[in-house]
Enzyme design. Structure first.
Site, mmCIF file in Angstrom:
data_model
loop_
_atom_site.group_PDB
_atom_site.id
_atom_site.type_symbol
_atom_site.label_atom_id
_atom_site.label_comp_id
_atom_site.label_asym_id
_atom_site.label_seq_id
_atom_site.Cartn_x
_atom_site.Cartn_y
_atom_site.Cartn_z
ATOM 1 N N GLY A 91 36.095 45.068 41.573
ATOM 2 C CA GLY A 91 36.483 43.668 41.419
ATOM 3 C C GLY A 91 37.779 43.392 42.144
ATOM 4 O O GLY A 91 38.531 44.307 42.473
ATOM 5 N N GLU A 92 38.021 42.119 42.418
ATOM 6 C CA GLU A 92 39.239 41.720 43.108
ATOM 7 C C GLU A 92 39.866 40.549 42.366
ATOM 8 O O GLU A 92 39.174 39.678 41.837
ATOM 9 C CB GLU A 92 38.920 41.300 44.545
ATOM 10 C CG GLU A 92 38.377 42.412 45.413
ATOM 11 C CD GLU A 92 38.153 41.967 46.845
ATOM 12 O OE1 GLU A 92 39.158 41.802 47.570
ATOM 13 O OE2 GLU A 92 36.993 41.767 47.223
ATOM 14 N N GLY A 93 41.189 40.537 42.346
ATOM 15 C CA GLY A 93 41.937 39.444 41.747
ATOM 16 C C GLY A 93 43.093 39.047 42.635
ATOM 17 O O GLY A 93 43.284 39.600 43.727
ATOM 18 N N GLY A 94 43.858 38.105 42.146
ATOM 19 C CA GLY A 94 44.960 37.610 42.956
ATOM 20 C C GLY A 94 46.051 38.635 43.174
ATOM 21 O O GLY A 94 46.755 38.600 44.181
ATOM 22 N N VAL A 98 40.395 46.405 42.129
ATOM 23 C CA VAL A 98 40.019 47.477 41.228
ATOM 24 C C VAL A 98 38.897 48.285 41.864
ATOM 25 O O VAL A 98 37.879 47.730 42.284
ATOM 26 C CB VAL A 98 39.572 46.940 39.848
ATOM 27 C CG1 VAL A 98 39.254 48.093 38.910
ATOM 28 C CG2 VAL A 98 40.649 46.067 39.248
ATOM 29 N N LYS A 115 43.380 50.535 39.729
ATOM 30 C CA LYS A 115 43.857 49.196 40.062
ATOM 31 C C LYS A 115 44.971 49.347 41.101
ATOM 32 O O LYS A 115 46.032 49.909 40.814
ATOM 33 C CB LYS A 115 44.365 48.495 38.808
ATOM 34 C CG LYS A 115 44.768 47.038 39.015
ATOM 35 C CD LYS A 115 45.318 46.443 37.726
ATOM 36 C CE LYS A 115 44.235 46.190 36.709
ATOM 37 N NZ LYS A 115 43.435 44.991 37.008
ATOM 38 N N ASP A 208 47.653 39.005 28.620
ATOM 39 C CA ASP A 208 46.564 38.360 29.360
ATOM 40 C C ASP A 208 45.226 38.632 28.688
ATOM 41 O O ASP A 208 44.263 39.046 29.337
ATOM 42 C CB ASP A 208 46.547 38.859 30.812
ATOM 43 C CG ASP A 208 45.671 37.984 31.723
ATOM 44 O OD1 ASP A 208 45.415 36.826 31.346
ATOM 45 O OD2 ASP A 208 45.240 38.469 32.778
#
Length: 931
Positions: A91-94, A98, A115, A208
């Site tokens: 997965g990718e986030g801002g 990961v 991560k 979070d």
């Protein structure tokens, strides 16, 4: 004043998490650059276009095409980050990407979720802060929190974090796909709250919490992700403090969005949002103050809705509304004081008890009290039912009296007297009285006893039976003093009436008296009472005769006569099935008694088989969930714990403890059995802080119910001493264990608790051994040994433990042959135990290894260590402190054998476990070179 510019990706993903109607206001606040805002809005429009879905990585490409903002390229598979090899992107986030990554170590492959952050840590201060937070997170251990394995900074200065790889679905997807009902959702949410509370007690805030950070495995196990990661990344350098906060706005508390102080109340708010979403399918924190139940009739039908099973508004209105709104209060001080308090309210709601979030009122608490039909009201109901039962018997007897002329006068008089007694008593509980003037169960018992003694119209036998029933009710309320007075008076009245020893009335009276004696530490007296009754039980098929046989089985077990105990209990079950029928409540309850007895006799496989079946039948027949059912859950938990089924233990304790708490508000004499058993499980699995909290409650409960001078209180105190020793605090442990020992030395013999006395002596011997007071340790160990030898059939594991301690003392005194003899005998004893516990076998093997080391038989010593380490890995893999100790012991043997490289590897493996140094022995800390 400078204007902050946030990365395009962060703005897009933060806005994407919001409702479309909330996005403009968010962008007004966080995206003042018109060009950048146009880019974000283009990204949002593209995401909403269902005709052209975006594959993984498309956000980067689209962002690059729209404008100059560009994220670092994703590392290809096969790249290395620290000791890990990247397999694929998860997965990718801002702020991070990961990966599924692996690490090979000594032939073993470890799979992790790695991560990798997008921003570097370049200054020494930033890396120091990162390291500090990382060490705190590595120490966080909880079965429902995905653990952090390690962290570091790669060659490019980018920080990485290796986390436990969890396979599961988000909690919202899980409840939707499994079609869970409202109660099941609340139970799942309670587990989440308890995990969060455990982290808070370790001084770690999540920051979070959201559905994507709460996964549920296929087996229904909750795993919280990214605990404390936001904090880990927030203090790296001054530049990063100007970036967008690491949280999801849709789940963020008001103070979090405004840049205020982050506390445990911040997580409580996010939990409130999550709970609202679980029960309504919508995020109910829009600021309108609407109750969650009001959302149910206006479901939007959005794709993210988690509601499949219809949930009626009436099931949410009231308590659930109040719980969610309290968690979502804009003022942090008005929210729940902790996630544990929130979990407690959920448990109280599930148990039908008043919740703290609901505005207090007499009517509310009375309504909840009555609806539960447990605790004090249950006692009153049981009391009234018993009286009505007596009335029914009396009326039946009156009918028979009419048919049998020679009994007509006496039986009719008895029936009329009983009817009058009941009528007068019920007037005292009239619904016409104000609620605060209606009598409590205790007051009803007192009033009824007074009337039973003084009413001149009562038949003498009815009078005695009423007093006996009142004594049973007083005992169930924990009022043993009044119970004994009433039961003794009833027995004496029946004796004067010349009631036959084989009559149901006399047997019932003897069982009541025997149960009271046994529950008040006079098991020997109870045993003698039941033994005298035994000849009259064979020809009597009544509920009382079944109870008498079962009680005799229990008292025989306490006397160490396992064979008679088992035989008598089996006869009791056969009689119950013959008298009441195999599927009758009485027969099922008798079967649970037999299962509990097998557990007490350490016949764990037989106990599990019996209890598993009877608990399933209990649930299927929807019998009342009472304290007998809760005790069965506790004994099944013990059996599965000793059978090595660790993952199946905790839910049983949770259910049983919650049930015991719901049966009676405040201290309850039956509660501590479950609490102490649960604490032992937590101690063995090295969840020491949780064990301490559970034992504190057990002690507080026992002191309130029994006082300090009682064997039950002493057992809880001794268990706390064993925990304190495991936490390397021998001085405090000694104070606790000596206090327990003082009580047990005065009361154990009369109460039938000699094994518990011997166990306390053995615990104190361990403490004195740790303090190197070998003479006192040897004296205490010698005192414990005869009792365990006498009960070797059921106490074989404790006998092995005592022998092992004796061997450790002998080795410390320099007598290696004696130490080896003790270790060998201990292992031989364990071979005869049905289920030899690893917690007894491993110390014996470790002792043998140390003796062999003293004899310079290094290879033989290493063989023993290999067996001990393998046994621990297979039975208790989460026991990091114990495993660290074994690895360091192996390293010392390897070093003595001249295998320096092997010793270095063993120490490195021990360090990798990251056990808390404060929980290691002084010798192990020296080996690890920890100051």
């Amino acid at each position: 004043m400078t204007t902050r510019t946030h990365p395009l990706r962060e703005l897009f993903e933060a806005a994407l998490a919001l409702e479309p109607s909330d996005r403009p206001a968010f962008l007004d606040q966080h995206c003042t650059d018109p060009r950048q805002r146009a880019q974000v809005e283009a990204l949002l429009a593209a995401d909403a276009d269902e005709t052209e879905p975006l594959p993984a990585g498309a956000v980067d490409r689209l962002a690059e095409a729209i404008g100059p903002a560009k994220n670092p390229e994703t590392l290809p598979a096969g790249s290395r980050v620290g000791p890990f090899e990247l397999i694929k992107v998860l997965g990718e986030g801002g702020s991070s990407t990961v990966f599924h990554a692996v690490r090979d170590s000594e032939g073993a492959t470890q799979h992790v979720a790695l991560k990798l952050m997008r921003r570097g840590l370049y200054s020494p201060e930033a890396q120091r802060l990162f390291g500090r937070e990382q060490r705190a997170l590595v120490q966080l251990r909880h079965p429902n929190i995905a653990r952090m394995i390690e962290g570091g900074v790669n060659e490019s200065g980018l920080p990485y974090i290796a986390l436990e790889l969890v396979s599961g679905s988000t909690i919202t997807d899980f409840v939707r796909t499994r079609d869970l009902d409202l109660r099941a959702r609340q139970r799942l949410f309670s587990v989440v709250c308890l995990a969060v509370d455990a982290a808070h007690r370790a001084l770690i805030v999540h920051r979070d919490l959201k559905p994507s950070n709460v996964l549920v495995t296929e087996d229904g196990e909750v795993k919280l992700l990214d605990f404390g990661i936001a904090k880990l990344l927030s203090e790296d350098d001054g530049e990063n403090r100007t970036q967008m906060p690491a949280f999801t706005p849709a789940y963020a508390a008001p103070e979090q969005r405004d840049g205020g102080a982050i506390t445990t109340a911040t997580d409580v708010y996010a939990l409130g949002v999550l709970l609202g979403e679980l029960i309504t399918g919508e995020r109910v924190n829009d600021g309108s103050g609407r109750t969650p139940s009001s959302w149910i009739s206006t479901q939007s039908g959005s794709e993210r809705s988690v509601v499949v099973t219809p949930i009626a508004r009436r099931h949410v209105r009231g308590d659930l509304d109040a719980i969610v709104l309290k968690a979502l209060d804009a003022d942090p001080s008005q929210r729940y004081a902790s996630a544990g308090r929130l979990a407690d309210d959920i448990e109280r709601l599930l148990a039908g008890r008043p919740v703290s979030a609901h505005p207090p009122s007499g009517w509310y608490r009375t309504r909840k009290f009555v609806l539960r039909h447990k605790g004090g009201v249950a006692s009153t109901v049981a009391f009234l039912l018993a009286i009505f039962s007596a009335l029914g018997i009396a009326l039946w007897q009156a009918r028979i009296a009419r048919e049998q002329a020679h009994l007509a006068r006496s039986e009719s008089t008895r029936a009329n007297a009983t009817l009058g007694f009941i009528t007068d008593l019920l007037k005292t509980a009239s619904a016409d009285l104000p609620k605060d003037q209606r009598p409590t169960p205790e007051a009803l018992v007192e009033e009824a006893a007074k009337n039973a003694r003084e009413d001149p119209d009562l038949d003498p036998l009815v009078r005695a039976q009423l007093l006996l029933t009142l004594g049973e009710i007083a005992r169930s309320n924990g009022d043993n003093a009044d119970a004994e007075t009433l039961i003794n008076e009833a027995v004496e009245r029946e004796r004067k009436l010349g009631i036959a020893p084989s009559s149901p009335e006399w047997i019932a009276a003897m069982v009541s008296k025997g149960n009271l004696l046994h529950s008040t530490n006079r098991s020997r007296e109870a045993d003698a009472l039941m033994q005298a009754l035994l000849p009259d039980l064979e020809s009597v098929d009544t509920e009382g005769s079944v109870s008498a046989l079962m009680l005799y089985g229990v008292t025989r077990a306490y006397a160490g006569d396992a064979i008679t105990a088992s035989t008598v209990a089996t006869r009791a079950l056969a009689k119950a099935q013959r008298v009441f029928g195999p599927d009758s409540p009485d027969a099922i309850e008798t079967a649970t008694f037999l299962g509990q007895l097998c557990s007490n006799l350490r016949r764990y496989r037989e106990a599990e088989s019996i209890l598993e079946e009877t608990i399933a039948r209990w649930r299927r027949l929807q019998l009342p969930f009472n304290e007998q059912f809760a005790r069965s859950l506790f004994h099944l938990a013990v059996s599965r714990h000793r059978l090595g089924k660790l993952t199946e233990v905790e839910p049983l304790y949770h259910e049983g403890i919650a049930l015991m708490r719901s049966i009676q508000d405040g201290p309850f004499h039956r509660l501590s059995q479950g609490l102490v058993g649960y604490a032992l499980f937590l101690t063995e699995t090295e969840r020491f802080d949780e064990a301490q909290s559970v034992l504190d409650e057990a002690l507080s409960n026992d002191i309130s119910v029994y006082g300090k001078d009682h064997v039950s209180t002493a057992i809880a105190e001794d268990t706390r001493g064993a925990l304190q020793l495991a936490m390397q605090d021998p001085a405090t442990a000694e104070a606790s264990t000596r206090s327990a020992l003082d009580v047990l030395q005065r009361h154990a013999k009369a109460a039938g608790y000699e094994p518990e006395l011997a166990l306390a002596q053995l615990h104190l011997a361990r403490i004195k051994l740790a303090q190197r007071n070998y003479n006192e340790a040897a004296s205490l160990q010698a005192s414990s040994l005869p009792e365990f030898e006498h009960r070797a059939g059921t106490r074989g594991a404790e006998l092995a433990d005592s022998l092992c301690v004796g061997g450790e003392i002998a080795l410390a005194r320099g007598d290696a042959p004696a130490a080896m003899a003790q270790a060998d005998r201990g292992l031989t004893v364990l071979q005869g135990v049905e289920v030899p516990p690893a917690s007894s076998e491993i110390p014996c093997r470790a002792l043998r290894a140390n003796v062999l080391l003293s004899q310079q038989r290094h290879e033989d010593a290493l063989v023993e260590m290999k067996g001990a380490i393998a046994r621990l890995k297979s039975t208790n893999p989460e026991a990091r402190v114990a495993m660290t100790g074994l690895l360091l012991q192996r390293s010392r043997i390897e070093r003595a054998a001249g295998k320096t490289a092997d010793a270095t590897n063993s120490i490195a493996e021990a360090r990798q476990l990251a056990a808390n140094p404060d929980l290691l022995s002084p010798e192990d800390r020296t080996t690890l070179q920890v100051e």
